[in-house]
Design a protein around this motif. Structure first.
Motif, PDB file in Angstrom:
ATOM      1  N   PHE A   1      -7.845 -14.093 113.208  1.00 44.97           N
ATOM      2  CA  PHE A   1      -7.379 -14.078 114.590  1.00 44.97           C
ATOM      3  C   PHE A   1      -7.544 -12.674 115.148  1.00 44.97           C
ATOM      4  CE2 PHE A   1      -3.969 -13.547 117.730  1.00 44.97           C
ATOM      5  CZ  PHE A   1      -4.216 -14.630 118.556  1.00 44.97           C
ATOM      6  N   CYS A   2      -8.110 -12.587 116.356  1.00 43.57           N
ATOM      7  CA  CYS A   2      -8.309 -11.283 116.994  1.00 43.57           C
ATOM      8  C   CYS A   2      -7.136 -11.002 117.929  1.00 43.57           C
ATOM      9  CB  CYS A   2      -9.619 -11.290 117.779  1.00 43.57           C
ATOM     10  SG  CYS A   2      -9.846  -9.789 118.750  1.00 43.57           S
ATOM     11  N   HIS A   3      -6.457  -9.880 117.673  1.00 41.85           N
ATOM     12  CA  HIS A   3      -5.296  -9.537 118.503  1.00 41.85           C
ATOM     13  C   HIS A   3      -5.703  -9.080 119.897  1.00 41.85           C
ATOM     14  CE1 HIS A   3      -2.410 -10.165 115.328  1.00 41.85           C
ATOM     15  NE2 HIS A   3      -3.080  -9.370 114.518  1.00 41.85           N
ATOM     16  N   ASP A   4      -6.940  -8.624 120.055  1.00 45.35           N
ATOM     17  CA  ASP A   4      -7.366  -8.112 121.365  1.00 45.35           C
ATOM     18  C   ASP A   4      -7.758  -9.242 122.319  1.00 45.35           C
ATOM     19  OD1 ASP A   4      -6.866  -5.412 121.306  1.00 45.35           O
ATOM     20  OD2 ASP A   4      -8.669  -4.992 120.139  1.00 45.35           O
ATOM     21  N   CYS A   5      -8.625 -10.145 121.870  1.00 44.66           N
ATOM     22  CA  CYS A   5      -9.022 -11.234 122.777  1.00 44.66           C
ATOM     23  C   CYS A   5      -8.249 -12.518 122.485  1.00 44.66           C
ATOM     24  CB  CYS A   5     -10.530 -11.450 122.771  1.00 44.66           C
ATOM     25  SG  CYS A   5     -11.223 -12.080 121.229  1.00 44.66           S
ATOM     26  N   THR A   6      -7.324 -12.446 121.520  1.00 46.86           N
ATOM     27  CA  THR A   6      -6.430 -13.558 121.146  1.00 46.86           C
ATOM     28  C   THR A   6      -7.198 -14.861 120.913  1.00 46.86           C
ATOM     29  OG1 THR A   6      -5.882 -14.194 123.444  1.00 46.86           O
ATOM     30  CG2 THR A   6      -4.504 -12.516 122.407  1.00 46.86           C
TER      31      THR A   6
ATOM     32  N   GLY B   1     -15.345  -7.342 112.095  1.00 46.25           N
ATOM     33  CA  GLY B   1     -14.998  -7.146 113.499  1.00 46.25           C
ATOM     34  C   GLY B   1     -15.060  -8.467 114.234  1.00 46.25           C
ATOM     35  N   CYS B   2     -14.357  -8.546 115.360  1.00 45.44           N
ATOM     36  CA  CYS B   2     -14.359  -9.772 116.147  1.00 45.44           C
ATOM     37  C   CYS B   2     -15.761 -10.021 116.709  1.00 45.44           C
ATOM     38  CB  CYS B   2     -13.358  -9.645 117.285  1.00 45.44           C
ATOM     39  SG  CYS B   2     -13.421 -11.032 118.439  1.00 45.44           S
ATOM     40  N   PRO B   3     -16.321 -11.218 116.495  1.00 47.37           N
ATOM     41  CA  PRO B   3     -17.676 -11.481 116.992  1.00 47.37           C
ATOM     42  C   PRO B   3     -17.741 -11.545 118.516  1.00 47.37           C
ATOM     43  CG  PRO B   3     -16.727 -13.472 116.023  1.00 47.37           C
ATOM     44  CD  PRO B   3     -15.754 -12.347 115.768  1.00 47.37           C
ATOM     45  N   ARG B   4     -16.593 -11.677 119.174  1.00 47.06           N
ATOM     46  CA  ARG B   4     -16.604 -11.796 120.636  1.00 47.06           C
ATOM     47  C   ARG B   4     -16.431 -10.456 121.326  1.00 47.06           C
ATOM     48  NH1 ARG B   4     -13.682 -16.288 119.083  1.00 47.06           N
ATOM     49  NH2 ARG B   4     -14.726 -18.266 119.473  1.00 47.06           N
ATOM     50  N   CYS B   5     -15.446  -9.673 120.847  1.00 49.36           N
ATOM     51  CA  CYS B   5     -15.146  -8.436 121.566  1.00 49.36           C
ATOM     52  C   CYS B   5     -15.339  -7.200 120.708  1.00 49.36           C
ATOM     53  CB  CYS B   5     -13.728  -8.485 122.133  1.00 49.36           C
ATOM     54  SG  CYS B   5     -12.445  -8.335 120.885  1.00 49.36           S
ATOM     55  N   GLY B   6     -15.660  -7.361 119.426  1.00 51.46           N
ATOM     56  CA  GLY B   6     -15.911  -6.215 118.562  1.00 51.46           C
ATOM     57  C   GLY B   6     -14.664  -5.534 118.038  1.00 51.46           C
ATOM     58  N   SER B   7     -13.493  -6.053 118.402  1.00 55.57           N
ATOM     59  CA  SER B   7     -12.245  -5.420 117.971  1.00 55.57           C
ATOM     60  C   SER B   7     -12.105  -5.456 116.453  1.00 55.57           C
ATOM     61  CB  SER B   7     -11.058  -6.151 118.602  1.00 55.57           C
ATOM     62  OG  SER B   7      -9.850  -5.672 118.038  1.00 55.57           O
ATOM     63  N   MET B   8     -11.469  -4.419 115.906  1.00 57.02           N
ATOM     64  CA  MET B   8     -11.139  -4.408 114.485  1.00 57.02           C
ATOM     65  C   MET B   8      -9.665  -4.747 114.281  1.00 57.02           C
ATOM     66  SD  MET B   8     -14.068  -3.342 113.180  1.00 57.02           S
ATOM     67  CE  MET B   8     -13.926  -2.430 111.644  1.00 57.02           C
TER      68      MET B   8
HETATM   69 ZN   LIG Z   1     -11.765 -10.286 119.911  1.00 53.86          ZN
END
Ligand SMILES: [Zn+2]
Length: 150
Positions: free
Chosen positions: A33-38, A47-54
């Protein structure tokens, strides 16, 4: 008796997906689960494949889903499958987890009854090395009500 023979190769968890497999050993399904793009995503990546967040976590999910697509295998693609008969390889679209799909097997449905959109729920079966793998079985939407239907 497991769905596929115990001689099939077992997954080899790496640093990214070890927590996924560890959750399976506890008979739970956890998805990245990505905390940045939820949003959820799978398979696990650094890293998140959508927004690159770690800034990533793991969330336990219900394990309910539907059959997105499937194929019926008639050929032994691995020596352990020799003489095993037809089996399905199914892509399961999980409920409430964005568009996360798992490649798995539906273990309690004959090939001729399997259909796209069939509701399923996760279950866990041991591989040859004892490691639990997520597989799916048919989910009767009304099974919670009585349980006396059969
Ligand atoms: Zn993300």
């Amino acid at each position: 008796m497991t769905y596929l023979p115990s001689g099939m190769p077992a997954p080899e968890p790496g640093p990214e997906d070890a927590p996924f497999w560890q959750a399976c050993q506890d008979k739970t399904l956890k998805i990245r689960f990505c905390h940045d793009c939820t949003r959820y995503f799978h398979p696990p990546m650094p890293g998140c494949p959508r927004c690159g967040s770690m800034d990533l976590g793991w969330k336990e999910v219900s394990g309910n889903g539907t059959v997105f697509t499937y194929t019926i295998g008639h050929h032994a693609v691995h020596p352990a499958l020799k003489g095993h008969g037809p089996y399905n390889v199914s892509v399961i679209l999980l409920d409430d987890v964005d568009d996360v799909r798992l490649v798995s097997n539906v273990i309690d449905v004959p090939p001729e009854e399997l259909s796209i959109g069939m509701p399923v729920t996760v279950c866990f079966e041991p591989a040859g090395n004892g490691m639990l793998l997520p597989r799916f079985r048919r989910r009767n939407p009304s099974s919670e009500s009585t349980g006396s239907a059969r």
